[in-house]
Structures are given as C-alpha cells and as structure tokens.
Design a protein around this motif. Structure first.
Motif, PDB file in Angstrom:
ATOM      1  N   ASN A  46       7.126  -3.958   8.918  1.00  0.00           N
ATOM      2  CA  ASN A  46       7.967  -4.057  10.122  1.00  0.00           C
ATOM      3  C   ASN A  46       9.107  -3.051  10.167  1.00  0.00           C
ATOM      4  O   ASN A  46      10.095  -3.269  10.854  1.00  0.00           O
ATOM      5  CB  ASN A  46       8.546  -5.472  10.291  1.00  0.00           C
ATOM      6  N   SER A  47       9.012  -1.942   9.421  1.00  0.00           N
ATOM      7  CA  SER A  47      10.073  -0.938   9.545  1.00  0.00           C
ATOM      8  C   SER A  47       9.817  -0.098  10.795  1.00  0.00           C
ATOM      9  O   SER A  47       8.707  -0.029  11.306  1.00  0.00           O
ATOM     10  CB  SER A  47      10.175  -0.061   8.299  1.00  0.00           C
ATOM     11  N   ASP A  48      10.849   0.520  11.290  1.00  0.00           N
ATOM     12  CA  ASP A  48      10.786   1.336  12.502  1.00  0.00           C
ATOM     13  C   ASP A  48       9.832   2.503  12.276  1.00  0.00           C
ATOM     14  O   ASP A  48      10.054   3.315  11.375  1.00  0.00           O
ATOM     15  CB  ASP A  48      12.191   1.842  12.818  1.00  0.00           C
ATOM     16  N   PRO A  49       8.769   2.631  13.064  1.00  0.00           N
ATOM     17  CA  PRO A  49       7.820   3.721  12.840  1.00  0.00           C
ATOM     18  C   PRO A  49       8.408   5.112  13.066  1.00  0.00           C
ATOM     19  O   PRO A  49       7.898   6.092  12.533  1.00  0.00           O
ATOM     20  CB  PRO A  49       6.683   3.437  13.833  1.00  0.00           C
ATOM     21  N   LEU A  50       9.488   5.210  13.838  1.00  0.00           N
ATOM     22  CA  LEU A  50      10.110   6.508  14.080  1.00  0.00           C
ATOM     23  C   LEU A  50      11.158   6.854  13.023  1.00  0.00           C
ATOM     24  O   LEU A  50      11.558   8.000  12.897  1.00  0.00           O
ATOM     25  CB  LEU A  50      10.744   6.539  15.473  1.00  0.00           C
ATOM     26  N   ARG A  83       5.742  19.129   4.462  1.00  0.00           N
ATOM     27  CA  ARG A  83       5.847  17.986   5.372  1.00  0.00           C
ATOM     28  C   ARG A  83       6.851  16.978   4.819  1.00  0.00           C
ATOM     29  O   ARG A  83       6.483  16.010   4.167  1.00  0.00           O
ATOM     30  CB  ARG A  83       4.484  17.303   5.534  1.00  0.00           C
ATOM     31  N   PRO A  84       8.149  17.176   5.105  1.00  0.00           N
ATOM     32  CA  PRO A  84       9.156  16.240   4.606  1.00  0.00           C
ATOM     33  C   PRO A  84       8.980  14.853   5.241  1.00  0.00           C
ATOM     34  O   PRO A  84       8.444  14.725   6.332  1.00  0.00           O
ATOM     35  CB  PRO A  84      10.478  16.862   5.017  1.00  0.00           C
ATOM     36  N   PHE A  85       9.433  13.842   4.553  1.00  0.00           N
ATOM     37  CA  PHE A  85       9.338  12.480   5.044  1.00  0.00           C
ATOM     38  C   PHE A  85      10.497  12.175   5.978  1.00  0.00           C
ATOM     39  O   PHE A  85      11.626  12.584   5.747  1.00  0.00           O
ATOM     40  CB  PHE A  85       9.388  11.492   3.864  1.00  0.00           C
ATOM     41  N   ILE A  86      10.186  11.428   7.045  1.00  0.00           N
ATOM     42  CA  ILE A  86      11.259  10.919   7.910  1.00  0.00           C
ATOM     43  C   ILE A  86      11.642   9.539   7.392  1.00  0.00           C
ATOM     44  O   ILE A  86      10.870   8.888   6.696  1.00  0.00           O
ATOM     45  CB  ILE A  86      10.825  10.857   9.388  1.00  0.00           C
ATOM     46  N   GLY A  87      12.821   9.091   7.735  1.00  0.00           N
ATOM     47  CA  GLY A  87      13.268   7.793   7.282  1.00  0.00           C
ATOM     48  C   GLY A  87      14.033   7.879   5.977  1.00  0.00           C
ATOM     49  O   GLY A  87      14.414   8.955   5.538  1.00  0.00           O
ATOM     50  N   LYS A  88      14.259   6.720   5.390  1.00  0.00           N
ATOM     51  CA  LYS A  88      15.038   6.631   4.143  1.00  0.00           C
ATOM     52  C   LYS A  88      14.258   5.850   3.106  1.00  0.00           C
ATOM     53  O   LYS A  88      13.378   5.052   3.415  1.00  0.00           O
ATOM     54  CB  LYS A  88      16.369   5.902   4.388  1.00  0.00           C
ATOM     55  N   LEU A  89      14.618   6.088   1.859  1.00  0.00           N
ATOM     56  CA  LEU A  89      14.039   5.386   0.722  1.00  0.00           C
ATOM     57  C   LEU A  89      14.999   4.275   0.313  1.00  0.00           C
ATOM     58  O   LEU A  89      16.196   4.514   0.168  1.00  0.00           O
ATOM     59  CB  LEU A  89      13.849   6.364  -0.440  1.00  0.00           C
ATOM     60  N   ASN A 120      -2.816   0.116   6.309  1.00  0.00           N
ATOM     61  CA  ASN A 120      -2.959   0.710   7.634  1.00  0.00           C
ATOM     62  C   ASN A 120      -3.276  -0.332   8.692  1.00  0.00           C
ATOM     63  O   ASN A 120      -2.929  -0.168   9.860  1.00  0.00           O
ATOM     64  CB  ASN A 120      -4.022   1.806   7.633  1.00  0.00           C
ATOM     65  N   GLU A 121      -3.920  -1.428   8.313  1.00  0.00           N
ATOM     66  CA  GLU A 121      -4.208  -2.501   9.259  1.00  0.00           C
ATOM     67  C   GLU A 121      -2.918  -3.152   9.761  1.00  0.00           C
ATOM     68  O   GLU A 121      -2.894  -3.743  10.827  1.00  0.00           O
ATOM     69  CB  GLU A 121      -5.116  -3.544   8.613  1.00  0.00           C
ATOM     70  N   ASN A 122      -1.847  -3.059   8.991  1.00  0.00           N
ATOM     71  CA  ASN A 122      -0.550  -3.618   9.375  1.00  0.00           C
ATOM     72  C   ASN A 122       0.425  -2.533   9.813  1.00  0.00           C
ATOM     73  O   ASN A 122       1.632  -2.756   9.828  1.00  0.00           O
ATOM     74  CB  ASN A 122       0.069  -4.378   8.190  1.00  0.00           C
ATOM     75  N   TYR A 123      -0.094  -1.354  10.148  1.00  0.00           N
ATOM     76  CA  TYR A 123       0.718  -0.219  10.590  1.00  0.00           C
ATOM     77  C   TYR A 123       1.701   0.245   9.527  1.00  0.00           C
ATOM     78  O   TYR A 123       2.779   0.728   9.837  1.00  0.00           O
ATOM     79  CB  TYR A 123       1.454  -0.521  11.904  1.00  0.00           C
ATOM     80  N   GLN A 124       1.345   0.066   8.285  1.00  0.00           N
ATOM     81  CA  GLN A 124       2.153   0.582   7.191  1.00  0.00           C
ATOM     82  C   GLN A 124       1.476   1.821   6.635  1.00  0.00           C
ATOM     83  O   GLN A 124       0.266   1.991   6.770  1.00  0.00           O
ATOM     84  CB  GLN A 124       2.291  -0.458   6.079  1.00  0.00           C
ATOM     85  N   LEU A 125       2.250   2.687   6.011  1.00  0.00           N
ATOM     86  CA  LEU A 125       1.724   3.898   5.408  1.00  0.00           C
ATOM     87  C   LEU A 125       1.857   3.828   3.900  1.00  0.00           C
ATOM     88  O   LEU A 125       2.805   3.244   3.381  1.00  0.00           O
ATOM     89  CB  LEU A 125       2.479   5.122   5.931  1.00  0.00           C
TER      90      LEU A 125
END
Length: 82
Positions: free
Chosen positions: A27-31, A72-78, A53-58
């Motif tokens: 449930n994290s923000d996909p953007l 390809r840097p990652f967006i978001g935070k760790l 992937n079935e739960n829209y997670q990567l």
C-alpha cells in the motif's frame, strides 16, 4: 524508523548484511514508494516477484539493483529498521 535515499552504497551494505531483495511496502504510494530490504533465498526471488506483483508491489534483487542503479535510480525512500 528512518527514511533515506536509495544509493549504491546502501545496497552494497545491505547485501553484505545478508539481504537479497528490495521490496516496496504494501500500500505504498506508487509514485513515491517506500522500500524495505528483505532476505529471500535466491531460488525463490522470481516466484516472490510474481506473488508481490499481484498486489502491485515491486521486488528487485539487490544484485540487480546494484548493477542498474546508475542508469535507473529508484524513486521513493528506503525505510531503515535500525
């Protein structure tokens, strides 16, 4: 819990600590996702990717992430647990 940028150095440190994958939190923000490290046996990474992937997670292998982060840097935070 501390939130930090995802860098090649952090990925290498996590790999040295035995972590094998980088996963978006449920449930994290996909953007602007929140990522966490996890330890999954190498032979189970691909099946875990399909399930997540079935739960829209990567799910990315840390080894793969280290090799591609410069292009390809990652967006978001760790999210660090310690």
């Amino acid at each position: 819990m501390k939130m930090v940028d995802i860098t090649k150095e952090r990925l290498k440190d996590a790999q040295n600590d035995g972590y094998t994958v980088l996963i978006t939190k449920f449930n994290s923000d996909p953007l602007y996702p929140t990522w966490i490290f996890d330890k999954i046996a190498n032979e189970k990474i691909e099946s875990n990717k399909k399930m997540l992937n079935e739960n829209y997670q990567l799910c990315y292998s840390i080894r793969e992430a280290i090799n591609t982060i410069d292009k390809r840097p990652f967006i978001g935070k760790l999210q660090l647990t310690n």
